[in-house]
Design a protein around this motif. Structure first.
Motif, PDB file in Angstrom:
ATOM      1  N   LYS A  19       6.091 107.895  25.318  1.00 16.00           N
ATOM      2  CA  LYS A  19       7.339 108.630  25.209  1.00 16.00           C
ATOM      3  C   LYS A  19       8.410 107.714  24.619  1.00 16.00           C
ATOM      4  N   SER A  71       4.708 105.836  37.902  1.00 16.21           N
ATOM      5  CA  SER A  71       5.223 106.038  39.257  1.00 16.21           C
ATOM      6  C   SER A  71       4.364 105.217  40.212  1.00 16.21           C
ATOM      7  N   SER A 106      11.888 105.901  24.433  1.00 19.30           N
ATOM      8  CA  SER A 106      12.734 105.418  25.518  1.00 19.30           C
ATOM      9  C   SER A 106      13.716 104.388  24.981  1.00 19.30           C
ATOM     10  N   GLU A 162       7.177  99.655  27.889  1.00 24.09           N
ATOM     11  CA  GLU A 162       8.556  99.684  27.419  1.00 24.09           C
ATOM     12  C   GLU A 162       8.702  98.900  26.121  1.00 24.09           C
ATOM     13  N   ASP A 208       9.794 104.125  40.415  1.00 20.86           N
ATOM     14  CA  ASP A 208       9.530 105.242  39.514  1.00 20.86           C
ATOM     15  C   ASP A 208      10.336 105.049  38.233  1.00 20.86           C
ATOM     16  N   THR A 209       9.674 105.169  37.088  1.00 20.19           N
ATOM     17  CA  THR A 209      10.318 105.116  35.790  1.00 20.19           C
ATOM     18  C   THR A 209       9.720 106.223  34.928  1.00 20.19           C
ATOM     19  N   SER A 210      10.164 106.304  33.678  1.00 21.11           N
ATOM     20  CA  SER A 210       9.589 107.284  32.773  1.00 21.11           C
ATOM     21  C   SER A 210       8.193 106.882  32.310  1.00 21.11           C
TER      22      SER A 210
END
Length: 242
Positions: A218, A100, A220, A201, A95-97
């Motif tokens: 988002k 999932s 990050s 990312e 799970d990360t931002s």
């Protein structure tokens, strides 16, 4: 004895200079804007079906679609080989931002938290251990055939779109075609896994204001110390066929 040489754009027949320089962006562009994982898997299935049977009865537009799918598979083989030599750490977090993951017995469900306000992707070709550590699949892919041998095979596969020949009729691939097709199916899933676990990312850090692929990402803070840049060393690509 194998020698070392720089990996450069000229080694790749199907990548533009921009795609070679920033493959993670290119993969995200495909996964976000070209088609869903389900549609891409259906497209690969069609390529495999025609390679095993005959293109008779297909309309000209469908043949054109097949050629496009074939071109995308070539690009994705290039991406896989390029990233094999650029990314050191392929282990994913559950799970990360950015996503999932839920692991089931025969499949894995990954949830893209951002794409279209949330998109679920089913992975049923890659094994759970390959999803958790993608380099297990990457190494298997290029152990089965070298990068150059995959290129030769894809050239033969293209010929099946325009004739009654089948891939398994070629001496080099007879008895191996089912393994080839299975690996191509896994390749398709691998691109979406790379998108979720690496591209998102990368784009959040390097292309946060990009209107094409990053408008829903988002913010990050990402540590990319494990990603090597454009120039890297690799074993010389063998020229022999499969």
């Amino acid at each position: 004895m194998k020698t070392k040489r720089k990996l450069s754009h000229k080694h790749f027949r199907y990548l533009t200079k921009k795609e070679f320089k920033d493959p993670l962006y290119a993969i995200a562009d495909f996964c976000v804007n070209a088609m869903s994982l389900r549609d891409w898997k259906d497209s690969i299935d069609l390529v495999i079906r025609i390679a095993c049977t005959s293109p008779k009865g297909l309309k000209r537009r469908r043949i054109s679609d097949l050629y496009g799918y074939w071109g995308n598979l070539n690009k994705q083989i290039d991406f896989l080989y390029l990233l094999k030599h650029r990314i050191k750490d392929w282990e994913i977090s559950k799970d990360t931002s950015f996503y999932s993951a839920t692991f089931y017995y025969h499949s894995t469900l990954l949830h893209d938290l951002d794409l279209h306000d949330g998109t679920y992707m089913w992975f049923d070709r890659l094994k759970a251990k390959e999803i958790k550590q993608l380099d297990l699949f990457i190494n298997k892919f290029f152990r089965f055939m070298s990068y150059r041998q995959w290129q030769h095979m894809m050239d033969r596969l293209l010929e099946t779109f325009f004739s009654d020949s089948q891939l398994g009729q070629y001496v080099a691939y007879g008895g191996k075609e089912h393994k080839i097709f299975r690996l191509l199916e896994k390749l398709g899933e691998a691109m979406y896994l790379i998108y979720l676990s690496k591209s998102k990312e990368h784009i959040a850090k390097h292309h946060p204001n990009d209107e094409r692929v990053a408008h829903y990402y988002k913010e990050s803070n990402i540590d990319e110390d494990n990603v090597e840049q454009t120039e890297t060393e690799l074993d010389e690509i063998p020229d022999s066929d499969a």
